[in-house]
Design an enzyme around this catalytic site. Structure first.
Site, short mmCIF file in Angstrom:
data_model
loop_
_atom_site.label_atom_id
_atom_site.label_comp_id
_atom_site.label_asym_id
_atom_site.label_seq_id
_atom_site.Cartn_x
_atom_site.Cartn_y
_atom_site.Cartn_z
CG ASN A 9 -1.78 1.86 11.34
OD1 ASN A 9 -1.30 1.49 10.25
ND2 ASN A 9 -1.79 1.18 12.31
CG HIS A 61 -2.26 -10.04 1.92
ND1 HIS A 61 -2.64 -9.27 0.82
CD2 HIS A 61 -1.30 -9.17 2.28
CE1 HIS A 61 -2.35 -8.24 0.65
NE2 HIS A 61 -1.36 -7.93 1.61
CB SER A 88 -0.74 0.15 1.24
OG SER A 88 -1.51 -1.00 1.27
CG HIS A 123 -3.62 -5.36 -2.64
ND1 HIS A 123 -2.10 -5.43 -2.36
CD2 HIS A 123 -4.01 -4.93 -1.38
CE1 HIS A 123 -1.79 -5.11 -0.96
NE2 HIS A 123 -2.81 -4.81 -0.40
CG HIS A 159 -7.98 -2.15 4.24
ND1 HIS A 159 -6.62 -2.53 4.28
CD2 HIS A 159 -8.52 -1.88 2.93
CE1 HIS A 159 -6.38 -2.69 2.81
NE2 HIS A 159 -7.43 -2.21 2.19
CB ALA A 198 0.89 -0.30 4.41
CE1 TYR A 230 -6.14 -9.79 3.74
CE2 TYR A 230 -4.05 -9.57 4.66
CZ TYR A 230 -5.11 -9.28 3.95
OH TYR A 230 -4.87 -8.14 3.07
CD GLU A 231 -6.11 -11.76 -0.69
OE1 GLU A 231 -6.71 -11.81 -1.65
OE2 GLU A 231 -4.93 -11.45 -0.71
CG MET A 267 -1.74 -8.16 8.52
SD MET A 267 -3.79 -7.89 8.15
CE MET A 267 -4.10 -6.87 9.44
CB SER A 268 2.47 -8.75 3.53
OG SER A 268 3.01 -7.46 3.61
N1 HPA Z 1 -1.47 -4.10 12.00
C1 HPA Z 1 -1.24 -5.07 11.02
N2 HPA Z 1 -1.00 -4.78 9.84
C2 HPA Z 1 -1.01 -3.47 9.15
C3 HPA Z 1 -1.19 -2.35 10.11
C4 HPA Z 1 -1.24 -2.68 11.36
O1 HPA Z 1 -1.39 -1.78 12.45
N3 HPA Z 1 -1.11 -1.43 9.36
C5 HPA Z 1 -0.87 -1.71 8.04
N4 HPA Z 1 -0.97 -3.03 8.05
#
Ligand code: HPA
Length: 276
Positions: free
Chosen positions: A239, A87, A34, A65, A251, A117, A89-90, A215-216
């Site tokens: 964040n 990912h 991202s 994506h 998200h 990200a 999680y998909e 998550m990647s």
């Molecule tokens: N946690 C997990 N994955 C993320 C986050 C987060 O705070 N921000 C962007 N991807």
């Protein structure tokens, strides 16, 4: 039981399908997270291949994506760039999550540049920071090398003591300095997602030495190191992690924050790749 022969053949079939479209040989493979969604604008594009045109290739379901390979030049360096990634999680098998990395190596890439990200945990980090990934924690995700070893890719027990290449990381540090891009450094931990972490999990991760969470990335990195690729990476801290601020995570906010740093992120990645 993972069928290693099937995994290997699937990679070869993807490479063969791409070779029917282009004979472009990349040196650097870039995975765009991202915030780098517009990165293709920086590339002198020679060819594009949609994931959906590659038999068996995993296609992402996540908004933001959109999936295709972009082949072209950054400066004089031939690159293949993944616009969009899948990912764990998909719901994909972990061998499918890392298949694109193996395919890019199969096309000739020697360097993997990972971007993502991530949520920032380290005190002093702020949303919008860029973080050079100096090491990772992989123990919360399924190791992509589980199953009979595929000797054609690499050794059974690959060393992970220097995962993120020192020389490439030094180039990134130096390039950030030259371009006045503030660059933090830290350790990235991959969790499976898709739920964001709880504040208790964030405190746990910080205790374990995590500076940024996402998550990647780590599974792709392990796969690349297994094949002897040199790896480097940058996280965009989109964040502060759960519990560090009063508001909940979404998200959309993560995406927006990552997009905001996009231009600086793109500049840094471009100037680095030119020197690889
Ligand atoms: N946690 C997990 N994955 C993320 C986050 C987060 O705070 N921000 C962007 N991807």
């Amino acid at each position: 039981m993972v069928d290693s022969k099937q995994v290997y053949e699937k990679v070869q079939n993807c490479v063969d399908a791409i070779r029917k479209v282009t004979d472009f040989e990349p040196k650097v493979a870039l995975i765009l997270g991202s915030g780098l969604g517009n990165y293709a604008d920086q590339i002198d594009i020679k060819c594009e291949v949609s994931y959906s045109d590659i038999p068996g290739f995993p296609v992402s379901t996540v908004p933001g994506h959109a999936g295709r390979f972009i082949f072209g030049y950054v400066g004089s360096v031939p690159v293949v760039c993944m616009k969009g990634r899948v990912h764990f999680y998909e719901g994909y098998d972990i061998t499918d999550v890392v298949l694109p990395t193996r395919v890019m190596k199969g096309l000739g890439a020697q360097i993997l540049f990972v971007t993502n990200a991530a949520g920032g945990l380290k005190y002093g980090f702020e949303a919008g920071d860029l973080m050079l990934i100096t090491d990772h924690i992989s123990v919360f995700v399924r190791n992509p090398l589980i199953g009979p070893n595929i000797d054609d890719f690499g050794t059974r027990f690959p060393d992970m003591s220097n995962v993120y290449d020192k020389e490439l990381s030094d180039i990134i540090r130096q390039t950030a300095l030259e371009n006045n891009v503030p660059l933090k450094e830290g350790i990235y931990t991959q969790l499976t997602g898709p739920s964001f972490e709880s504040p208790a999990e964030i405190r746990m991760l910080r205790t374990l030495g995590t500076d940024a969470v996402g998550m990647s990335t780590v599974v792709e990195t392990i796969t690349a190191r297994h094949m002897g690729m040199r790896v480097c990476g940058i996280s965009c801290i989109s964040n502060l992690a759960a519990g560090m601020l009063p508001e909940p995570l979404s998200h959309e906010d993560v995406q927006k924050a990552a997009d905001k740093v996009g231009p600086m992120f793109e500049k840094l990645v471009t100037e680095c790749v030119k020197k690889f």
